[in-house]
Write a protein that holds these residues in place. Sequence first.
Motif, PDB file in Angstrom:
ATOM      1  N   LEU A  82      -2.264   3.560  -4.186  1.00 33.48           N
ATOM      2  CA  LEU A  82      -1.964   2.811  -3.954  1.00 33.48           C
ATOM      3  C   LEU A  82      -0.935   1.657  -4.757  1.00 33.48           C
ATOM      4  N   ALA A  83      -1.905   1.443  -5.929  1.00 33.11           N
ATOM      5  CA  ALA A  83      -1.094   0.589  -6.885  1.00 33.11           C
ATOM      6  C   ALA A  83       0.320   1.349  -7.562  1.00 33.11           C
ATOM      7  N   ALA A  84      -0.085   2.503  -8.041  1.00 37.62           N
ATOM      8  CA  ALA A  84       0.610   3.017  -8.649  1.00 37.62           C
ATOM      9  C   ALA A  84       2.336   2.846  -7.358  1.00 37.62           C
ATOM     10  N   LEU A  85       2.283   3.442  -6.659  1.00 41.91           N
ATOM     11  CA  LEU A  85       3.098   3.187  -5.075  1.00 41.91           C
ATOM     12  C   LEU A  85       3.509   2.063  -5.215  1.00 41.91           C
ATOM     13  N   ALA A  86       2.500   1.060  -5.119  1.00 38.60           N
ATOM     14  CA  ALA A  86       3.814  -0.423  -5.455  1.00 38.60           C
ATOM     15  C   ALA A  86       3.895  -0.938  -6.100  1.00 38.60           C
ATOM     16  N   THR A  87       3.934  -0.156  -7.590  1.00 44.97           N
ATOM     17  CA  THR A  87       4.596  -0.827  -8.745  1.00 44.97           C
ATOM     18  C   THR A  87       6.048  -0.387  -9.041  1.00 44.97           C
ATOM     19  N   ALA A 388       2.065   1.312   5.150  1.00 46.28           N
ATOM     20  CA  ALA A 388       2.685   1.930   6.650  1.00 46.28           C
ATOM     21  C   ALA A 388       4.133   2.301   5.198  1.00 46.28           C
ATOM     22  N   GLY A 389       4.709   0.644   4.159  1.00 39.88           N
ATOM     23  CA  GLY A 389       5.999   1.442   3.944  1.00 39.88           C
ATOM     24  C   GLY A 389       6.078   2.275   2.667  1.00 39.88           C
ATOM     25  N   LEU A 390       4.990   1.850   1.794  1.00 37.82           N
ATOM     26  CA  LEU A 390       4.263   2.724   1.041  1.00 37.82           C
ATOM     27  C   LEU A 390       3.626   4.661   0.947  1.00 37.82           C
ATOM     28  N   LEU A 391       2.734   4.416   2.524  1.00 35.96           N
ATOM     29  CA  LEU A 391       2.851   5.689   2.578  1.00 35.96           C
ATOM     30  C   LEU A 391       4.065   7.052   2.641  1.00 35.96           C
TER      31      LEU A 391
END
Length: 511
Positions: A82-87, A388-391
Amino acid sequence: MTTPTNQPAWTPDIEKPKAEVQAGAEGQADAEDKWEDPVPLGARTTLPPFPREVFPDYIAAMIAGVAEEIQVPEDLPGALALAALATAAGGRAEAEVRGQWREPLNLHLAVAMPPGSGKSPAFRAMLRPIFEAEKELQEAARAEISRIETERRTAIANAEESKRKAKDPEQVKVAVEAVLMAEQIDVPVMPRLTADDVVPEQAATILADQGGRLAVLSAEGTFFEIIMGRYSNGRPNVELCLKGHAGDRLQIDRRTRQEFVERPSLTIGLCVQPQMLQDIAAKRQMAGRGVLARFMFSLPPDMVGERKITPEVVPDDVLRTYKSTIKQLVVDLAEWTDPAVLTMTPGALRLHTQWRGEIEPRLKRGTGDLEALREWASKLAGHTVRLAGLLHLAENPKSGPTSSIEEATMERAIKLARYYIEHAMAAFGVMRAHPLLDDARAVLEWVKGKGHFTRRDAHRGLQRRFETADDLARALELLEDHGYIRQVPTTATVGRKAVIYDVHPQMAVTR
């Protein structure tokens, strides 16, 4: 019940006066059937496992592979995914809910695990694509930055030369203006995605230079220590965390420059030790200003002592697919200087509305099960949109920025949010715990299998944990309050008087 192998067997270290031993034995025999059930000592419930199935296959496989190879709970690589996707998405995409409500896709994440549990290797494995993408962006920009720097230096030199050769006031004026214009040529900064051991002021500068986005990623809790005041005489500096999470206008005035970001996006991904949670909560400014309410906490189980010695390694195809997909997502989203706006399908919006309707009564004072976490849980609906946006972007790395969040994706985000509810309850429970609970648990482990013991026995058996007898006495008092032990009254008048405790029958066995 037997004496734990890692604890010393119980052997009295003093010869108790006969009257005391007899009084203790008689007292235990008379009262054995009068013990009430002990009050749970800050009971630790089993928390739900990380739901890796909410991710697309290439991320779920990576989470499972890293957890197996490094022998860590899936919570750790899951949170780091999740941290990678948020980055990748922070400051480059946001999700639209309704009206003016839009959620940025950055997150604040913290995973609490003890030392030596595999945090660092898991951190490297899951975030390697981020650091490699950052390096590639820098290499791609280096030639352009060098070209513009050369152009600027040449323009300044030419203008200075014209100024020196000027023969009348008009020519001087034109030359001076040329120098000023040359000095104003904007040289791009080197692209940055991440920072680690950085003070908030410097982080704000980097964030402003990078168009309003930055991720602070660390396998340790260094950033927590810094914002709590490591370099500022214990004075927390939380402004960047607050505004960088919400996307609120950030303006910082320095002696030499002003920094302004319309919608800052700060992602935080940290691995911390459990003790740090209590240290953080002890800072009034951290809890009182809502910093902790912005974090999504994971408290994975401790696998140390039960890990496989030769586990399976992550398959090469899993490593390649995960790395290449995340790297490409970072590079593609870097081109969105104006954030991509992710809309929701009617089904996704309907499901999110129902989720909000479920959360709201749980916040009600007096009856809501989330009342104790009102500030944190009040942000849960927004956090669910971010998830939801990251997924959605993870599921659609190519078309995600220009397509809508589906109902099935929102359903998976809600499942992930439910996981974080349970872990938040546990995390805030740790932060609000009685400071003597860990000491009391250590004593309780030591007394298992003992029918009775003396305070002196306990102090000698636990001397590495308790420096003074007073420290031990406070833990014993807490155990008495919870009904696990009780002090035996004595009437001895000769010899050295020992303080004797009987142990609850549930904790003791016949010797």
